[in-house]
Write a protein that holds these residues in place. Structure first.
Motif, PDB file in Angstrom:
ATOM      1  N   THR A 207      56.622 -15.843  46.107  1.00  0.00           N
ATOM      2  CA  THR A 207      56.206 -17.040  45.387  1.00  0.00           C
ATOM      3  C   THR A 207      56.988 -17.102  44.090  1.00  0.00           C
ATOM      4  OG1 THR A 207      53.984 -17.039  46.336  1.00  0.00           O
ATOM      5  CG2 THR A 207      54.305 -18.262  44.283  1.00  0.00           C
ATOM      6  N   VAL A 208      57.704 -18.198  43.895  1.00  0.00           N
ATOM      7  CA  VAL A 208      58.538 -18.383  42.714  1.00  0.00           C
ATOM      8  C   VAL A 208      57.728 -19.144  41.672  1.00  0.00           C
ATOM      9  CG1 VAL A 208      60.695 -19.335  41.837  1.00  0.00           C
ATOM     10  CG2 VAL A 208      60.587 -18.436  44.180  1.00  0.00           C
ATOM     11  N   ASN A 209      57.486 -18.507  40.537  1.00  0.00           N
ATOM     12  CA  ASN A 209      56.746 -19.129  39.436  1.00  0.00           C
ATOM     13  C   ASN A 209      57.737 -19.657  38.405  1.00  0.00           C
ATOM     14  OD1 ASN A 209      54.412 -18.252  40.741  1.00  0.00           O
ATOM     15  ND2 ASN A 209      54.336 -16.342  39.570  1.00  0.00           N
ATOM     16  N   LEU A 210      57.497 -20.876  37.934  1.00  0.00           N
ATOM     17  CA  LEU A 210      58.439 -21.559  37.048  1.00  0.00           C
ATOM     18  C   LEU A 210      57.811 -21.870  35.696  1.00  0.00           C
ATOM     19  CD1 LEU A 210      59.305 -23.872  39.959  1.00  0.00           C
ATOM     20  CD2 LEU A 210      61.018 -22.374  38.954  1.00  0.00           C
ATOM     21  N   ASP A 211      58.689 -22.089  34.710  1.00  0.00           N
ATOM     22  CA  ASP A 211      58.183 -22.414  33.377  1.00  0.00           C
ATOM     23  C   ASP A 211      57.582 -23.816  33.309  1.00  0.00           C
ATOM     24  OD1 ASP A 211      60.459 -23.944  33.504  1.00  0.00           O
ATOM     25  OD2 ASP A 211      61.468 -22.993  31.795  1.00  0.00           O
ATOM     26  N   THR A 212      57.676 -24.571  34.374  1.00  0.00           N
ATOM     27  CA  THR A 212      57.027 -25.882  34.458  1.00  0.00           C
ATOM     28  C   THR A 212      55.596 -25.757  34.972  1.00  0.00           C
ATOM     29  OG1 THR A 212      57.884 -26.183  36.706  1.00  0.00           O
ATOM     30  CG2 THR A 212      59.230 -27.031  34.884  1.00  0.00           C
ATOM     31  N   ARG A 213      55.149 -24.514  35.159  1.00  0.00           N
ATOM     32  CA  ARG A 213      53.823 -24.186  35.686  1.00  0.00           C
ATOM     33  C   ARG A 213      53.684 -24.530  37.170  1.00  0.00           C
ATOM     34  NH1 ARG A 213      49.414 -25.606  30.887  1.00  0.00           N
ATOM     35  NH2 ARG A 213      50.398 -24.324  29.268  1.00  0.00           N
ATOM     36  N   ARG A 214      54.802 -24.726  37.803  1.00  0.00           N
ATOM     37  CA  ARG A 214      54.796 -24.969  39.236  1.00  0.00           C
ATOM     38  C   ARG A 214      55.082 -23.662  39.960  1.00  0.00           C
ATOM     39  NH1 ARG A 214      58.717 -29.170  42.657  1.00  0.00           N
ATOM     40  NH2 ARG A 214      57.769 -28.761  44.701  1.00  0.00           N
ATOM     41  N   ASN A 215      54.394 -23.416  41.058  1.00  0.00           N
ATOM     42  CA  ASN A 215      54.600 -22.230  41.874  1.00  0.00           C
ATOM     43  C   ASN A 215      54.965 -22.669  43.290  1.00  0.00           C
ATOM     44  OD1 ASN A 215      53.699 -20.782  39.629  1.00  0.00           O
ATOM     45  ND2 ASN A 215      51.574 -20.816  40.345  1.00  0.00           N
ATOM     46  N   VAL A 216      56.046 -22.088  43.826  1.00  0.00           N
ATOM     47  CA  VAL A 216      56.527 -22.473  45.153  1.00  0.00           C
ATOM     48  C   VAL A 216      56.651 -21.220  46.014  1.00  0.00           C
ATOM     49  CG1 VAL A 216      58.336 -23.598  46.487  1.00  0.00           C
ATOM     50  CG2 VAL A 216      57.794 -24.422  44.173  1.00  0.00           C
ATOM     51  N   ALA A 217      55.967 -21.194  47.142  1.00  0.00           N
ATOM     52  CA  ALA A 217      56.034 -20.054  48.067  1.00  0.00           C
ATOM     53  C   ALA A 217      57.097 -20.316  49.124  1.00  0.00           C
ATOM     54  CB  ALA A 217      54.685 -19.816  48.716  1.00  0.00           C
ATOM     55  N   VAL A 218      57.898 -19.310  49.429  1.00  0.00           N
ATOM     56  CA  VAL A 218      58.898 -19.378  50.490  1.00  0.00           C
ATOM     57  C   VAL A 218      58.750 -18.130  51.356  1.00  0.00           C
ATOM     58  CG1 VAL A 218      60.547 -20.777  49.182  1.00  0.00           C
ATOM     59  CG2 VAL A 218      60.642 -18.281  49.017  1.00  0.00           C
ATOM     60  N   ASP A 219      59.276 -18.219  52.572  1.00  0.00           N
ATOM     61  CA  ASP A 219      59.182 -17.071  53.475  1.00  0.00           C
ATOM     62  C   ASP A 219      60.203 -15.999  53.135  1.00  0.00           C
ATOM     63  OD1 ASP A 219      57.054 -17.967  55.210  1.00  0.00           O
ATOM     64  OD2 ASP A 219      58.461 -19.481  55.930  1.00  0.00           O
ATOM     65  N   ILE A 220      61.291 -16.397  52.512  1.00  0.00           N
ATOM     66  CA  ILE A 220      62.281 -15.437  52.006  1.00  0.00           C
ATOM     67  C   ILE A 220      63.103 -16.137  50.942  1.00  0.00           C
ATOM     68  CG2 ILE A 220      64.115 -15.969  53.662  1.00  0.00           C
ATOM     69  CD1 ILE A 220      64.582 -12.837  53.745  1.00  0.00           C
ATOM     70  N   LEU A 221      63.541 -15.383  49.948  1.00  0.00           N
ATOM     71  CA  LEU A 221      64.300 -15.954  48.841  1.00  0.00           C
ATOM     72  C   LEU A 221      65.690 -15.329  48.821  1.00  0.00           C
ATOM     73  CD1 LEU A 221      64.204 -17.817  46.322  1.00  0.00           C
ATOM     74  CD2 LEU A 221      63.482 -15.803  45.010  1.00  0.00           C
ATOM     75  N   PHE A 222      66.709 -16.193  48.843  1.00  0.00           N
ATOM     76  CA  PHE A 222      68.092 -15.728  48.747  1.00  0.00           C
ATOM     77  C   PHE A 222      68.576 -15.903  47.312  1.00  0.00           C
ATOM     78  CE2 PHE A 222      67.647 -16.003  53.229  1.00  0.00           C
ATOM     79  CZ  PHE A 222      68.589 -15.137  53.761  1.00  0.00           C
ATOM     80  N   ALA A 223      69.224 -14.874  46.797  1.00  0.00           N
ATOM     81  CA  ALA A 223      69.727 -14.902  45.430  1.00  0.00           C
ATOM     82  C   ALA A 223      71.007 -14.088  45.358  1.00  0.00           C
ATOM     83  CB  ALA A 223      68.687 -14.339  44.456  1.00  0.00           C
ATOM     84  N   HIS A 224      71.843 -14.436  44.396  1.00  0.00           N
ATOM     85  CA  HIS A 224      73.149 -13.782  44.276  1.00  0.00           C
ATOM     86  C   HIS A 224      73.400 -13.398  42.821  1.00  0.00           C
ATOM     87  CE1 HIS A 224      73.259 -16.246  47.942  1.00  0.00           C
ATOM     88  NE2 HIS A 224      73.947 -15.241  48.429  1.00  0.00           N
TER      89      HIS A 224
END
Length: 297
Positions: A207-224
Motif C-alpha cells: 500500500t503506497v501512502n502519499l502526502d496527499t493523504r491518499r493510500n493506494v494498494a497494489v499487488d506488486i510495486l515496481f521501482a528503480h
C-alpha cells in the motif's frame, strides 16, 4: 601467480570461474558474500534453476566448482589493484597479496534505497525492479510503478505483456504533458503526490501512502532506485564508464574487456541495460572465456 583473479563471486564471477577452471587455468575468486539479489526469496528465468532461492543456487554452484582443483574460493574483499597486464597485484582485506595475469571485475552494484519508510523492508518481495524476474508470478494483477524518469515511460509499454492493470505514481516528479496524454490514452492512471510510506500486507501486496493523504494498494510495486558499484576499485584504476539512468556501468567491448588491457568486467557492474541473473551468468562466462583466450601463446 594466478592466471585470473575474479573479484566478486556471485552469478557472473562464478560463471567466469567455471569456464576458466574447465580450461585448467588457475583462478582465485574473492567474494564478500553479499550478492545484490540476496533480498529475493526466489530467482527466476535462469535455465535449470527457475524458481530456486538465489542463495541456494550460488551455494550449489560453489559446491560444483570445488571439483576443479585450479579454482580457489576466498571469502575476502579486494582492497586495491596495481600493476598491468600479465602482472596484476590484488591486495585483500585480509592482507593477502595475489598476483594475476588477468582480472575479472564482477563485484556488482548496490541499490540506493530512498528514505521512505517501508521501502527497504519491502525490497525484493513487494517492491521489485525487474518484470523478467518477477512478472510471471503476478501476471494479470494490479501493478504499481514509481516514476523515476523518462525511462519509466518505456516500462509502461514493457509491462503490458504481463498486465493490463497498472497505476503510475509520480512521486513528486513533473511528468511531461505529452507523456501524461499517452498514459491517459493507455488508460493508465497517474497518482500525484510524494510517497511518504509503503506498507506491506504480506506476500507481494503493498500500500503506497502519499502526502496527499491518499493510500493506494497494489499487488506488486515496481521501482528503480539508483545504484552504485559495490566497490570503488574501478575508480582507482581509472576505468572508462558509461552513464545510465540509474547509475554508472563499466564500459566493456564485445569481449567484456574494459578500457585497461587484461581487465574484464561482467554482471550488473558492466550491464547498462536491465540486469538479471541470466545476463550476469552469460556475461561472466564470456569474460572467463575471453580472458582465457587472451593468454594463449
Amino acid at each position: 601467480m594466478d592466471d585470473v583473479v575474479i573479484i566478486g563471486g556471485s552469478f557472473a564471477g562464478l560463471a567466469g570461474a567455471l569456464q576458466l577452471g574447465r580450461a585448467r587455468r588457475k583462478v582465485t575468486v574473492l567474494d564478500t558474500g553479499l550478492p545484490r539479489n540476496r533480498f529475493a526469496s526466489h530467482s527466476h528465468g535462469l535455465l535449470g534453476h527457475d524458481h530456486k532461492p538465489p542463495l541456494d543456487i550460488l551455494a550449489e554452484a560453489r559446491q560444483q566448482l570445488a571439483r576443479y582443483p585450479t579454482i580457489r574460493l576466498v571469502s575476502a574483499r579486494a582492497d586495491s589493484i596495481s600493476g598491468a597486464i600479465d602482472d596484476f597485484s590484488v591486495l585483500t582485506g585480509d592482507g593477502e597479496s595475489l598476483g594475476a595475469r588477468r582480472l575479472i571485475l564482477s563485484y556488482g552494484v548496490a541499490d540506493q534505497m530512498p528514505d521512505v519508510p517501508g521501502f527497504a523492508e519491502g525490497w525484493g518481495t513487494s517492491i521489485v525492479p525487474c518484470p523478467y524476474c518477477d512478472g510471471f508470478e503476478v501476471a494479470g494483477q494490479h501493478w504499481g510503478l514509481v516514476w523515476s524518469g523518462p525511462q519509466s515511460h518505456n516500462y509502461v509499454r514493457l509491462y503490458h505483456d504481463w498486465t493490463d492493470t497498472l497505476t503510475l505514481f509520480a512521486d513528486g516528479h513533473d511528468i511531461p504533458p505529452d507523456i501524461r496524454a499517452d498514459l491517459a490514452r493507455r488508460n493508465i492512471p497517474v497518482v500525484d503526490g510524494r510517497i511518504t510510506e509503503i506498507a506491506h500486507q504480506g506476500g507481494h501486496i503493498a500500500t503506497v501512502n502519499l502526502d496527499t493523504r491518499r493510500n493506494v494498494a497494489v499487488d506488486i510495486l515496481f521501482a528503480h532506485p539508483r545504484n552504485k558499484p559495490s566497490a570503488s576499485l574501478h575508480e582507482s584504476l581509472g576505468l572508462a564508464t558509461v552513464d545510465t539512468p540509474l547509475g554508472i556501468a563499466l564500459k566493456v567491448d564485445e569481449r567484456r574487456e574494459t578500457s585497461i588491457p587484461g581487465i574484464y568486467a561482467a554482471g550488473d557492474l558492466a550491464n547498462p541495460l536491465m540486469a538479471s541473473v541470466t545476463t550476469a551468468s552469460s556475461h561472466g562466462a564470456m569474460a572467463g572465456i575471453f580472458a582465457q583466450q587472451s593468454m594463449l601463446v
